[in-house]
Design an enzyme around this catalytic site. Structure first.
Site, PDB file in Angstrom:
ATOM      1  N   ASP A  75       0.876  -1.169   0.000  1.00 40.65           N
ATOM      2  CA  ASP A  75       0.000   0.000   0.000  1.00 40.65           C
ATOM      3  C   ASP A  75       0.910   1.215   0.000  1.00 40.65           C
ATOM      4  OD1 ASP A  75      -2.492   1.277  -0.067  1.00 40.65           O
ATOM      5  OD2 ASP A  75      -2.439   1.631   2.092  1.00 40.65           O
ATOM      6  N   ASP A 161       2.487  12.103  -9.660  1.00 41.50           N
ATOM      7  CA  ASP A 161       3.805  12.183 -10.290  1.00 41.50           C
ATOM      8  C   ASP A 161       4.086  13.528 -10.978  1.00 41.50           C
ATOM      9  OD1 ASP A 161       4.745   9.710  -9.473  1.00 41.50           O
ATOM     10  OD2 ASP A 161       4.066   8.665 -11.275  1.00 41.50           O
TER      11      ASP A 161
END
Length: 202
Positions: A75, A161
């Site tokens: 995770d 990102d």
């Protein structure tokens, strides 16, 4: 690789399976990596933990207990210092619905609009868990530190990102080729640390 230990990765995402195979191959660890798609009756596991480690363990323990094989899961998410570590475990659903990358990114940028550059530190974190049918549990963690830009840059990657600039780099993780990003990623670092535990399965 027929004599290699069989290990189940708790995901239906073929990209994640291929990525992890590459990570483990680079460490020299040999396992026969399976995805949960090869076990059609396995239900999805609800991520009800309040930390990355808890959620990774929930998935790994459930898959190990149902398949009778060693299982691994992870995770991960983005943790922003000035937000007290948020979005954290809610990274994929920060704007309300799971996986809406654009909405998540825009909401985070709006929340940070008045935050000066020197206070925009953040890190990507990942917890990788290994669970064995005998009850053994291991969690290894990886992170990459950086700062958040005021506007997106780059078309590669996903999630946050385009606004994440790793420390020591001049390109966001969305401006990097996949192999360069993966070489420094939080996920790679977590699974490289877990590789020592997988090597002990023989």
């Amino acid at each position: 690789m027929s004599d290699a230990p069989r290990v189940v990765l708790a995901t239906r995402n073929k990209h994640k399976i291929d990525e992890l195979r590459a990570i483990l191959a680079a460490t020299g660890v040999e396992v026969e990596l399976l995805g949960v798609a090869e076990f059609p009756d396995l239900p999805d596991v609800a991520e009800t933990g309040v930390t990355f480690a808890e959620n990774a363990l929930l998935k790994a323990v459930d898959v190990a207990s149902r398949t009778g094989l060693p299982a691994i899961a992870d995770d991960s998410g983005l943790c922003v210092d000035v937000l007290g570590g948020a979005p954290g475990i809610f990274s994929a659903r920060w704007a309300g619905k799971h996986g809406e990358d654009r909405a998540n990114l825009e909401l985070l940028l709006a929340q940070l609009a008045d935050i000066a550059d020197e206070h925009r530190q953040a890190h990507f974190a990942c917890a990788a868990a290994l669970a064995l049918p005998d009850g053994t549990r291991v969690v290894r963690e990886g992170r990459i530190d950086g700062t958040l830009l005021h506007a997106p840059r780059g078309a590669n990657g996903f999630g946050y990102d385009p606004i994440f600039l790793p420390d020591g780099y001049e390109r966001t993780t969305a401006e990097m080729p996949a192999d360069e990003k993966n070489a420094i990623s939080h996920r790679t670092r977590a699974f490289q640390a877990l590789a020592q535990d997988l090597a002990a399965l023989r």
